[in-house]
Design a protein around this motif. Structure first.
Motif, PDB file in Angstrom:
ATOM      1  N   VAL A  97     -17.154  33.880  23.339  1.00  0.00           N
ATOM      2  CA  VAL A  97     -18.014  34.387  23.627  1.00  0.00           C
ATOM      3  C   VAL A  97     -19.176  34.444  24.454  1.00  0.00           C
ATOM      4  O   VAL A  97     -20.271  34.053  23.187  1.00  0.00           O
ATOM      5  N   THR A  98     -19.585  34.773  25.214  1.00  0.00           N
ATOM      6  CA  THR A  98     -20.016  34.269  25.971  1.00  0.00           C
ATOM      7  C   THR A  98     -21.520  35.070  26.173  1.00  0.00           C
ATOM      8  O   THR A  98     -22.309  34.876  26.128  1.00  0.00           O
ATOM      9  N   GLU A  99     -21.088  36.534  26.456  1.00  0.00           N
ATOM     10  CA  GLU A  99     -22.172  37.352  26.159  1.00  0.00           C
ATOM     11  C   GLU A  99     -21.459  38.457  24.926  1.00  0.00           C
ATOM     12  O   GLU A  99     -20.375  38.939  25.445  1.00  0.00           O
ATOM     13  N   MET A 100     -22.549  39.435  24.673  1.00  0.00           N
ATOM     14  CA  MET A 100     -22.130  40.437  23.960  1.00  0.00           C
ATOM     15  C   MET A 100     -23.555  41.588  23.996  1.00  0.00           C
ATOM     16  O   MET A 100     -24.391  41.179  24.221  1.00  0.00           O
TER      17      MET A 100
ATOM     18  N   GLY B  86     -25.219  49.428  15.589  1.00  0.00           N
ATOM     19  CA  GLY B  86     -24.248  48.619  14.557  1.00  0.00           C
ATOM     20  C   GLY B  86     -22.832  48.183  15.562  1.00  0.00           C
ATOM     21  O   GLY B  86     -22.199  46.352  14.951  1.00  0.00           O
ATOM     22  N   ARG B  87     -21.740  49.237  15.968  1.00  0.00           N
ATOM     23  CA  ARG B  87     -20.704  48.314  16.878  1.00  0.00           C
ATOM     24  C   ARG B  87     -21.367  47.519  17.190  1.00  0.00           C
ATOM     25  O   ARG B  87     -22.626  47.150  18.483  1.00  0.00           O
ATOM     26  N   ILE B  88     -19.918  46.670  17.837  1.00  0.00           N
ATOM     27  CA  ILE B  88     -20.219  45.786  19.047  1.00  0.00           C
ATOM     28  C   ILE B  88     -19.521  47.148  20.418  1.00  0.00           C
ATOM     29  O   ILE B  88     -18.885  47.143  20.578  1.00  0.00           O
ATOM     30  N   GLY B  89     -20.643  47.370  20.755  1.00  0.00           N
ATOM     31  CA  GLY B  89     -20.427  47.375  22.735  1.00  0.00           C
ATOM     32  C   GLY B  89     -19.330  47.098  23.360  1.00  0.00           C
ATOM     33  O   GLY B  89     -18.631  47.851  24.390  1.00  0.00           O
ATOM     34  N   GLY B  90     -19.522  45.901  23.098  1.00  0.00           N
ATOM     35  CA  GLY B  90     -18.749  45.146  24.619  1.00  0.00           C
ATOM     36  C   GLY B  90     -18.434  43.401  24.892  1.00  0.00           C
ATOM     37  O   GLY B  90     -19.934  43.245  23.906  1.00  0.00           O
TER      38      GLY B  90
END
Length: 322
Positions: A178-181, A187-191
């Motif tokens: 995972v390079t960027e997020m 609290g959720r991961i958007g991308g």
């Protein structure tokens, strides 16, 4: 951190569905600038001029739109077998196929959101016919300059109801980094942006606000220079192609971008091939906050609303994707 895994070499191809087959094919060949490599059944196999494999896009006639499957090539036959063993333990396997015009035997499996993935090793490398033979022997095909004429397939973006599950899946099943997020305030991961090699990313996954599983966001091919993106904008304009957003520069990953809809409604991007390489073997994921992302793209362009709502296939009436 765990030992990096390079069993998977690179993104190979994506199969897109279209309910406007002839119009879509005309767009990809004459406006976007891909080359037809072959046909089989309801599908046409297409390629960019420096893709080394037989095809990078399988366009299939259907009564719907979206992605039928995505495919990665492994680094060896042994690597393919190792990945299959991992995926079967995860309980996501579909099974083996005999392959198609573009490659040999392959193994298919599901993402947690229902997207179909495929891994293969044996591939059909492109042999340029006389009309497509390049002047330089170290490129796959001559540069014909037809349409936007991107150089190679670059990445694709999926939509998912729970990006965190896709993150865990990509890391375990494919050995991706995972390079960027994007970390949302709730609290959720958007991308998340993933790579299996040293590119900045070959796949991205963002949250589907419609709550629908297994949808597709976009497919991207890379051109050599940012000037190619400006040229593509004029080509799309002259051919009546709907330009959704851009040209501009992304904050995440730093690519110069331009997004359009092909005739059936699938979102297609052309971007520059000079984006950052991730050479650091213990790269630490870059985390963007919700407040940082609300600032927009690199030079301040706000992310267009349809980027958060439009995906294929469209959701049923009452959903957020018209």
């Amino acid at each position: 951190m765990s030992e990096p895994c390079f069993d998977v070499a690179h993104l190979g191809h994506v199969e897109l569905l279209t309910d406007k087959f002839e119009e879509s094919l005309d767009f990809f060949v004459n406006v976007y600038g891909l080359t037809e490599a072959g046909r089989e059944g309801d599908s046409v196999y297409l390629r960019a001029w420096d893709d080394y494999e037989f095809h990078s896009l399988k366009l299939t006639a259907s009564n719907t739109t979206g992605m039928a499957h995505c495919a990665y090539r492994t680094s060896s036959q042994a690597a393919l077998e190792r990945r299959v063993a991992v995926i079967e333990k995860m309980g996501l396997g579909i099974g083996w196929t005999d392959g198609d015009l573009g490659h040999g035997r392959s193994y298919r499996f599901n993402s947690p959101d229902g997207h179909v993935f495929e891994l293969y090793w044996d591939t059909h490398k492109y042999q340029a016919p006389e009309a497509e033979r390049p002047a330089l022997k170290n490129v796959a095909q001559r540069f014909h300059g037809r349409g936007a004429a991107p150089r190679r397939i670059d990445h694709f973006n999926l939509l998912a109801t729970d990006v965190s599950k896709i993150r865990d899946f990509m890391v375990e099943a494919l050995g991706s980094r995972v390079t960027e997020m994007i970390q949302l305030d709730n609290g959720r991961i958007g991308g998340c942006w993933f790579t299996v090699n040293n590119k900045g990313y070959d796949m991205a996954c963002t949250e589907d606000h419609s709550g629908t599983r297994g949808r597709f966001h976009h497919l991207t091919y890379a051109a050599d220079h940012r000037d190619d993106i400006l040229r593509a904008a004029d080509i799309f304009l002259e051919n009546g192609v709907f330009i959704e957003t851009g040209p501009h520069r992304h904050a995440i990953q730093g690519t110069y971008f331009l997004y359009v809809y092909e005739p059936a409604g699938n979102r297609i991007e052309i971007a520059n091939a000079g984006a950052r390489l991730v050479l650091d073997p213990d790269w630490q994921t870059i985390v963007w906050t919700e407040a940082e992302r609300k600032k927009g793209q690199a030079w301040g362009l706000k992310t267009i609303e349809s980027f958060h709502t439009h995906g294929t296939p469209p959701v049923a009436k009452g959903g957020t994707n018209p």
